[in-house]
Scaffold this motif. Structure first.
Motif, PDB file in Angstrom:
ATOM      1  N   ILE A   5      52.103  39.162 122.975  1.00  0.00           N
ATOM      2  CA  ILE A   5      53.391  39.794 122.661  1.00  0.00           C
ATOM      3  C   ILE A   5      53.871  40.638 123.842  1.00  0.00           C
ATOM      4  O   ILE A   5      55.055  40.631 124.187  1.00  0.00           O
ATOM      5  N   GLN A 285      58.578  45.834 121.202  1.00  0.00           N
ATOM      6  CA  GLN A 285      57.220  45.303 121.225  1.00  0.00           C
ATOM      7  C   GLN A 285      56.436  45.745 120.001  1.00  0.00           C
ATOM      8  O   GLN A 285      55.725  44.949 119.377  1.00  0.00           O
ATOM      9  N   LEU A 288      57.514  43.728 116.998  1.00  0.00           N
ATOM     10  CA  LEU A 288      56.917  42.396 116.975  1.00  0.00           C
ATOM     11  C   LEU A 288      55.457  42.448 116.541  1.00  0.00           C
ATOM     12  O   LEU A 288      54.994  41.609 115.757  1.00  0.00           O
ATOM     13  N   GLN A 292      54.002  40.688 113.240  1.00  0.00           N
ATOM     14  CA  GLN A 292      52.923  39.713 113.412  1.00  0.00           C
ATOM     15  C   GLN A 292      51.731  40.057 112.524  1.00  0.00           C
ATOM     16  O   GLN A 292      51.161  39.177 111.863  1.00  0.00           O
ATOM     17  N   LEU A 302      56.127  33.527 117.103  1.00  0.00           N
ATOM     18  CA  LEU A 302      56.634  34.666 117.872  1.00  0.00           C
ATOM     19  C   LEU A 302      57.572  34.202 118.980  1.00  0.00           C
ATOM     20  O   LEU A 302      58.639  34.783 119.197  1.00  0.00           O
TER      21      LEU A 302
END
Length: 336
Positions: A5, A285, A288, A292, A302
């Motif tokens: 990521i 970030q 995400l 996730q 992703l």
């Protein structure tokens, strides 16, 4: 997965620049402008960033931005965000700003836009981050004020890619601003609009935004799932949703991860963004990573979220394709 990521080329499409005001910078700007904050320390101010609803957030949000007074203040605010974005491998950002929140307290439009524009240009040259500005109207003010703000923006419209609508939705449906949006479209602006999660009349607001205003994007918009016909219309028109998981968690008590999962499975162009990261404790970030972990997303999924973001970004086709190629290279070169 966190390393994947971190290295993933990112596109952020739902970011309020005033919502990136970290407590440290707030104190710095207050001192610069001779203002006294009602907090004794950075830690005390950060502790005040605690919310359980959209109205409770907005009270602190508008109070915080009063430290923004001069062109250098807006430049420093935007450069602080863009520097952080560069560190998280954000390749492109489309940044909301709220001119009425500043002009309404005596800060000229020109001061706001020039500071932000200068930061956008410097970030592109120095940091390799491309950025564009989206001017938002405050929906809890009169439509006439929004129209006046739109007209005030016209000398600077080469610096502004589109318009949005934010702030308190209660009693302020998209239809209230239909004439403003029609004029904005006529002037060449692209159109987006907040349809916040689980607000009063959320699905009707989405219907008005999609069918009546005919927006190019929807901000938040997870309640779209309540109407299959609107889902099909969004899919037909390729409208993307700019979702904000961590923000959702603060405002609604849930990241809305399962709703985001359903939208992904339906093929809606869902994207992940940070909204007001200084206040909600997570930049793109971190959003995400949170999503996730909640959904156990794969690397391909992703990457798909970032492909969605670059596809619905307001960029020329060739620029999109270059960024999409970066995503594909990262995915193919990573072993998980």
């Amino acid at each position: 997965m966190e390393d994947f990521i971190a290295g993933l080329p990112k596109c952020e499409l739902h970011l309020h620049i005033e919502g990136t005001l970290e407590p440290e910078l707030a104190f710095e700007l207050a001192a610069r402008n001779g203002l006294e904050l009602p907090y004794g320390s950075v830690a005390e101010l950060r502790a005040a960033y605690s919310f359980d609803s959209l109205p409770s957030f907005l009270r602190v949000y508008y109070e915080g931005m009063r430290v923004l007074r001069t062109e250098p203040d807006f430049y420093d605010l935007a450069m602080a965000y863009l520097s952080r974005a560069a560190a998280q491998n954000v390749r492109h950002a489309e940044i909301f700003f709220d001119p009425q929140a500043h002009t309404g307290r005596g800060v000229p439009f020109d001061v706001v836009i020039r500071g932000l524009r200068r930061a956008v240009m410097d970030a592109g040259a120095r940091l390799g981050v491309r950025a564009q500005l989206i001017m938002c109207f405050l929906r809890d003010y009169q439509a006439e004020y929004a129209m006046a703000t739109l007209l005030e923006s016209l000398p600077y419209k080469e610096w502004i890619v589109g318009v949005g609508l934010d702030s308190d939705e209660k009693g302020n449906p998209p239809a209230k601003f239909a004439d403003v949006y029609a004029r904005a479209r006529q002037e060449g602006y692209l159109l987006t609009m907040h349809c916040d999660v689980d607000q009063d009349g959320a699905i009707e607001h989405i219907r008005q935004a999609v069918e009546d205003i005919r927006v190019d994007r929807l901000d938040h918009g997870v309640n779209l799932l309540e109407d299959q016909r609107l889902v099909e219309l969004v899919l037909e028109r390729g409208i993307g949703l700019t979702c904000c998981p961590i923000s959702n968690g603060h405002v609604t008590g849930s990241m809305q991860a399962e709703g985001i999962r359903k939208l992904m499975d339906l093929g809606v162009r869902v994207t992940v963004n940070s909204d007001d990261p200084a206040y909600f404790g997570g930049y793109v970030q971190e959003n995400l990573i949170a999503l996730q972990e909640a959904l156990q997303l794969t690397a391909e999924e992703l990457a798909g979220l970032e492909r969605n973001a670059f596809e619905i970004a307001w960029l020329p086709r060739a620029v999109k394709d270059a960024y999409l190629a970066e995503v594909d290279v990262h995915l193919s070169s990573t072993e998980l």
